[in-house]
Write a protein that holds these residues in place. Sequence first.
Motif, PDB file in Angstrom:
ATOM      1  N   VAL A  14      37.335 -56.677  -5.304  1.00 23.21           N
ATOM      2  CA  VAL A  14      36.356 -55.392  -4.804  1.00 23.21           C
ATOM      3  C   VAL A  14      36.061 -54.733  -6.073  1.00 23.21           C
ATOM      4  O   VAL A  14      35.643 -53.678  -5.973  1.00 23.21           O
ATOM      5  N   GLY A  15      35.988 -55.167  -7.310  1.00 23.51           N
ATOM      6  CA  GLY A  15      35.372 -54.448  -8.445  1.00 23.51           C
ATOM      7  C   GLY A  15      36.551 -53.642  -9.213  1.00 23.51           C
ATOM      8  O   GLY A  15      36.359 -52.765  -9.898  1.00 23.51           O
ATOM      9  N   LYS A  16      38.039 -53.961  -8.915  1.00 24.58           N
ATOM     10  CA  LYS A  16      39.089 -53.011  -9.294  1.00 24.58           C
ATOM     11  C   LYS A  16      39.081 -53.250 -10.884  1.00 24.58           C
ATOM     12  O   LYS A  16      39.024 -52.268 -11.516  1.00 24.58           O
ATOM     13  N   PRO A 161      39.637 -49.043  -5.143  1.00 25.25           N
ATOM     14  CA  PRO A 161      38.379 -49.501  -5.207  1.00 25.25           C
ATOM     15  C   PRO A 161      38.338 -50.373  -3.831  1.00 25.25           C
ATOM     16  O   PRO A 161      39.173 -51.222  -3.574  1.00 25.25           O
ATOM     17  N   ILE A 162      37.240 -50.233  -3.096  1.00 31.56           N
ATOM     18  CA  ILE A 162      37.069 -51.146  -1.991  1.00 31.56           C
ATOM     19  C   ILE A 162      35.582 -51.482  -1.921  1.00 31.56           C
ATOM     20  O   ILE A 162      34.692 -51.239  -2.702  1.00 31.56           O
ATOM     21  N   SER A 163      35.066 -52.817  -1.341  1.00 36.61           N
ATOM     22  CA  SER A 163      33.756 -53.210  -1.298  1.00 36.61           C
ATOM     23  C   SER A 163      33.800 -52.989   0.058  1.00 36.61           C
ATOM     24  O   SER A 163      34.522 -53.177   0.973  1.00 36.61           O
ATOM     25  N   PRO A 164      32.295 -52.590   0.736  1.00 35.63           N
ATOM     26  CA  PRO A 164      32.137 -52.182   2.087  1.00 35.63           C
ATOM     27  C   PRO A 164      32.039 -53.308   2.892  1.00 35.63           C
ATOM     28  O   PRO A 164      31.008 -53.566   3.343  1.00 35.63           O
ATOM     29  N   ASP A 165      33.081 -54.278   3.307  1.00 34.40           N
ATOM     30  CA  ASP A 165      33.153 -55.326   4.067  1.00 34.40           C
ATOM     31  C   ASP A 165      34.276 -55.049   4.775  1.00 34.40           C
ATOM     32  O   ASP A 165      35.187 -54.451   4.484  1.00 34.40           O
ATOM     33  N   VAL A 196      36.953 -45.554  -4.123  1.00 29.89           N
ATOM     34  CA  VAL A 196      35.725 -46.017  -4.792  1.00 29.89           C
ATOM     35  C   VAL A 196      35.008 -47.310  -3.936  1.00 29.89           C
ATOM     36  O   VAL A 196      35.490 -48.278  -4.099  1.00 29.89           O
ATOM     37  N   MET A 197      33.743 -46.780  -3.358  1.00 30.65           N
ATOM     38  CA  MET A 197      32.927 -47.991  -2.768  1.00 30.65           C
ATOM     39  C   MET A 197      32.285 -48.704  -4.146  1.00 30.65           C
ATOM     40  O   MET A 197      31.605 -48.333  -4.788  1.00 30.65           O
ATOM     41  N   SER A 198      32.446 -50.004  -4.112  1.00 29.78           N
ATOM     42  CA  SER A 198      32.335 -50.871  -5.262  1.00 29.78           C
ATOM     43  C   SER A 198      31.709 -52.097  -4.986  1.00 29.78           C
ATOM     44  O   SER A 198      32.022 -52.395  -3.505  1.00 29.78           O
TER      45      SER A 198
END
Length: 269
Positions: A14-16, A161-165, A196-198
């Motif tokens: 997730v981009g952490k 952080p999270i990714s938008p899925d 944070v959207m990553s």
Amino acid sequence: MTKILSCVNLKGGVGKTAISVNFAAFCGEQGLNTLLVDLDPQTNATFSCISIEDWESHATDHGTAADLLGARAHTSADGSSRDAAEVLVEEVFSNVDLIPSHLDLFTVDLDLAGSYARETKLKRALSPILEDYDIIVCDCPPNLTIPTQNALAMSTHFVVPISPDFLSGIGVALLINRVAEMGAALGQEPEHVGIVMSRVGRPAKHRSDTAAALRTQFGELVLRQEIKERASVAASAEAHTPIYDMGNRDAAGEFRAVGRELLRRMGVK
């Protein structure tokens, strides 16, 4: 007082690590004495700062985060441990020191199964050097095991952080609740400074729907600035350098905007 930020999520990818490393670099860029602590046994944050060869040499001669948590005491005949001042790598970036990770952290929960106060080992290990830093950033593994518990047990703040899925989004509320429960039990309740959207990819309906749902559910906790998926982010990690030195103005601008907002929410600037 030193501000300590843990970067946490129950899901990997997730981009952490990119946020942890580049936020630490941004803090250093702002003239803040910063310590980056890599607690993920995958060591991605470590290898974003130093080469594998330098890591191997340092781990052998000076130790890693695994030593501070007591995971490697069995490798010494007398069970002796190293201190934080010996373990850290100085000036990996401007004003940024690093405590590197190690693969031994994969089994640290087993190693410390009978250990007293195992959730506060890191806090105690870092206490002699705590006042040397304005900011400490902890890159945590994608779980709530002993390394993450140690990070949260000393943190003043945490970011998600999270990714938008769909899969990244469904565990956010659970994570926030678990962190609150853990903080109450340990007497250290870190403040949640944001989501944070990553790793935001090309526009797609399912991503837009997930992002919209998260903003509806969590409101102002979700930072306005998103971080897009870019090849330069991976390239910066491979080059052991912050994104700000890669010549990609858009990527650097996104990470700087996130960094500014996190510092503001932490009450630093």
